[in-house]
Design an enzyme around this catalytic site. Structure first.
Site, PDB file in Angstrom:
ATOM      1  N   HIS A 185     -39.437  65.682  47.589  1.00 41.40           N
ATOM      2  CA  HIS A 185     -40.123  66.923  47.956  1.00 41.40           C
ATOM      3  C   HIS A 185     -39.120  68.067  47.924  1.00 41.40           C
ATOM      4  O   HIS A 185     -38.070  68.006  48.565  1.00 41.40           O
ATOM      5  CB  HIS A 185     -40.780  66.773  49.330  1.00 41.40           C
ATOM      6  CG  HIS A 185     -41.951  65.833  49.293  1.00 41.40           C
ATOM      7  ND1 HIS A 185     -42.183  64.876  50.246  1.00 41.40           N
ATOM      8  CD2 HIS A 185     -42.941  65.720  48.374  1.00 41.40           C
ATOM      9  CE1 HIS A 185     -43.289  64.200  49.917  1.00 41.40           C
ATOM     10  NE2 HIS A 185     -43.762  64.689  48.788  1.00 41.40           N
ATOM     11  N   ARG A 242     -43.149  72.273  47.721  1.00 46.01           N
ATOM     12  CA  ARG A 242     -43.032  70.825  47.965  1.00 46.01           C
ATOM     13  C   ARG A 242     -43.141  69.999  46.681  1.00 46.01           C
ATOM     14  O   ARG A 242     -42.480  68.978  46.506  1.00 46.01           O
ATOM     15  CB  ARG A 242     -44.154  70.426  48.925  1.00 46.01           C
ATOM     16  CG  ARG A 242     -44.411  68.941  49.086  1.00 46.01           C
ATOM     17  CD  ARG A 242     -45.589  68.745  50.032  1.00 46.01           C
ATOM     18  NE  ARG A 242     -46.085  67.375  50.077  1.00 46.01           N
ATOM     19  CZ  ARG A 242     -45.719  66.484  50.995  1.00 46.01           C
ATOM     20  NH1 ARG A 242     -44.821  66.775  51.907  1.00 46.01           N
ATOM     21  NH2 ARG A 242     -46.249  65.274  50.996  1.00 46.01           N
ATOM     22  N   ASN A 258     -44.912  62.051  45.562  1.00 47.31           N
ATOM     23  CA  ASN A 258     -44.993  60.894  46.453  1.00 47.31           C
ATOM     24  C   ASN A 258     -46.435  60.505  46.792  1.00 47.31           C
ATOM     25  O   ASN A 258     -46.686  59.805  47.770  1.00 47.31           O
ATOM     26  CB  ASN A 258     -44.186  61.149  47.730  1.00 47.31           C
ATOM     27  CG  ASN A 258     -43.678  59.859  48.351  1.00 47.31           C
ATOM     28  OD1 ASN A 258     -43.398  58.890  47.631  1.00 47.31           O
ATOM     29  ND2 ASN A 258     -43.586  59.827  49.666  1.00 47.31           N
ATOM     30  N   HIS A 311     -36.463  61.545  52.967  1.00 46.93           N
ATOM     31  CA  HIS A 311     -37.321  62.725  53.105  1.00 46.93           C
ATOM     32  C   HIS A 311     -36.966  63.439  54.405  1.00 46.93           C
ATOM     33  O   HIS A 311     -36.169  62.975  55.201  1.00 46.93           O
ATOM     34  CB  HIS A 311     -38.794  62.292  53.172  1.00 46.93           C
ATOM     35  CG  HIS A 311     -39.368  61.807  51.881  1.00 46.93           C
ATOM     36  ND1 HIS A 311     -40.318  62.510  51.192  1.00 46.93           N
ATOM     37  CD2 HIS A 311     -39.131  60.689  51.155  1.00 46.93           C
ATOM     38  CE1 HIS A 311     -40.660  61.855  50.096  1.00 46.93           C
ATOM     39  NE2 HIS A 311     -39.963  60.733  50.043  1.00 46.93           N
ATOM     40  N   GLU A 385     -37.442  59.646  57.223  1.00 45.43           N
ATOM     41  CA  GLU A 385     -37.723  61.077  57.436  1.00 45.43           C
ATOM     42  C   GLU A 385     -36.643  61.579  58.375  1.00 45.43           C
ATOM     43  O   GLU A 385     -36.640  61.242  59.565  1.00 45.43           O
ATOM     44  CB  GLU A 385     -39.103  61.274  58.074  1.00 45.43           C
ATOM     45  CG  GLU A 385     -40.277  60.786  57.243  1.00 45.43           C
ATOM     46  CD  GLU A 385     -40.761  61.836  56.244  1.00 45.43           C
ATOM     47  OE1 GLU A 385     -40.172  62.936  56.169  1.00 45.43           O
ATOM     48  OE2 GLU A 385     -41.750  61.535  55.530  1.00 45.43           O
TER      49      GLU A 385
END
Ligand SMILES: *[C@@H]1O[C@H](CO)[C@@H](O)[C@H](O)[C@H]1NC(C)=O
Ligand SMILES: *[C@@H]1O[C@H](CO)[C@@H](O)[C@H](O)[C@H]1NC(C)=O
Ligand SMILES: [Zn+2]
Length: 425
Positions: A185, A242, A258, A311, A385
């Site tokens: 992203h 993104r 994704n 991410h 994340e």
């Protein structure tokens, strides 16, 4: 005198116009976790946030929610929250100003810390896709027995996508593989920054990480979505992009890479709207960048033991599935490895990651790369994340060093667990 004032006033006006950007006056609100909100409120929020020119939900799931709201809608929004007596806080009162300052800082840092072509990228600033590609080429030149660069594809805008394979240089073939990627992203800059630090540790700190390279090779794709990543570096107005950059309709650009993988593709958590941030694509693997990652996954699946995609933001360590709330049969293995990362990070810095399956901890997201890699044969497959910074997706350059070191501690701990659980056959 009055003329001078007029000139001054006018130049201030001009200056302000030059400086203002798309996010001028946008605010970011932080709301309590879903558990602390009523279903009625959440329904109302869901309706409001369908207005995607005026709302962007930055995070939801089991962490506190962050929502960015256009100046025209702020009164509306706050009235809704007040009507439900919800305790919210304004996390950022002017996103445009924050981004402006970050861009000014980033410009200074680029001049102060140019890449010198010596196979060293520090943690002082963010790097362009071109710099990262050059960096891995230079590393390979410097360490021709340990570092190998391969061009594995091209993005839609024809940027070269290169992997770096890192070994301990003993020349043994057919080791197990850990496959890592970043930069899916575009706006999640801390992801490629973390990958760069990981590469540096594996290459330049071999004595500390020898156990991670004894029976394992690391294959790393630093930036999966280079077109999007470069686009976010253009200006404050494009910073929050993104998706990829291939036109998705006559009016809109980009697909969520994704959500584009061919495994339960578009079965949930993705959008059919080509203008949406989670657009799944016209078909599975419509995006060349997702195809490149898929090829990598298949070419390493036989020896691949861990797939890790980086991410932001969470913090979460997520494992399959993302397409269903069901858990895989081997969830205990996945959880054990994730727990090793969780424990190591908590002990190192106190940062508390949430661990669990994507669907259960975050949200349904079918067509993601971690499900795909897991299904293709990687016994361990994670989406990490990283923690929020700045307004969420934009940790400032001053946070890079702390964040990438913390994340590396977690990655190394998970890799150690993998090395122990899956010895070379
Ligand atoms: C979004 O909100 C703005 C401001 O209230 C409004 O003008 C616009 O029509 C809304 N768009 C949609 C699609 O509802
Ligand atoms: C190598 O790793 C050790 C242990 O994690 C760390 O303290 C040290 O700073 C690292 N050295 C370099 C050059 O990165
Ligand atoms: Zn992401």
């Amino acid at each position: 005198m009055s003329v001078l004032w007029l000139v001054l006033a006018l130049s201030c006006l001009v200056l302000q116009q030059v400086q203002s950007n798309k996010y001028e006056g946008y605010k970011i609100y932080e709301l309590p976790k879903a558990k602390a909100r009523s279903a009625v409120l959440d329904q109302a929020l869901a309706v409001l946030s369908m207005n995607d020119t005026h709302y962007e939900v930055f995070s939801s799931g089991s962490q506190p929610a962050r929502i960015m709201v256009h100046p025209e809608e702020q009164l509306n929004f706050v009235q809704l929250l007040d009507g439900h007596s919800l305790n919210y806080r304004v996390l950022n009162s002017n996103v445009g100003r924050t981004l402006r300052r970050q861009f000014a800082t980033d410009r200074k840092l680029r001049n102060k810390f140019p890449y010198r072509g010596n196979g060293r990228l520090g943690t002082e600033r963010f790097y362009s896709h071109g710099e990262i590609n050059q960096y891995i080429e230079d590393l390979a030149q410097e360490q021709p027995r340990r570092v190998f660069v391969k061009t594995v594809g091209r993005s839609y805008e024809r940027r070269l996508m290169k992997t770096v394979t890192i070994t301990n240089g003993d020349g043994r073939r057919n080791k197990n593989v850990i496959l890592v990627d970043g930069g899916f992203h575009a706006r999640e800059w801390i992801s490629p920054a973390t990958v760069v630090y990981l590469i540096d540790e594996l290459v330049n700190n071999l004595s500390e990480n020898a156990d991670l390279l004894l029976d394992y090779d690391w294959v790393i794709l630093p930036v999966v979505n280079p077109d999007g990543y470069e686009y976010t570096q253009l200006s404050e107005d494009t910073r929050m992009w993104r998706k990829t950059r291939k036109p998705s309709s006559a009016d809109c650009i980009g697909t969520d890479p994704n959500r584009n993988f061919d495994f339960h593709w578009n079965e949930g958590g993705a959008s059919d709207n080509p203008c949406a941030d989670t657009y799944a694509g016209s078909n599975a693997f419509s995006e060349p960048e997702a195809q490149v990652v898929s090829d990598l996954i298949h070419s390493h699946a036989a020896r691949g033991k861990m797939y890790l995609t980086l991410h932001s933001f969470g913090p979460y360590i997520l494992y399959p599935w993302g397409w269903t709330s069901d858990l895989p049969d081997t969830v205990a293995d996945l959880h054990e490895v994730a727990q090793a990362g969780f424990d190591a990070i908590l002990a190192d810095t106190g940062t508390f990651y949430e661990i669990g399956s994507s669907t259960n901890k975050l949200y349904v997201a079918a067509g993601a790369s971690d499900d795909y890699a897991f299904n293709a044969g990687f016994p361990i497959s994670f989406t990490m994340e990283l923690p929020p910074g700045g307004t969420g997706f934009d940790p400032p350059a001053s946070a890079i060093d702390r964040m990438v070191k913390e994340t590396f501690v977690g990655i190394a701990a998970m890799a150690r667990k993998v090395v122990q659980k899956y010895p070379l056959a």
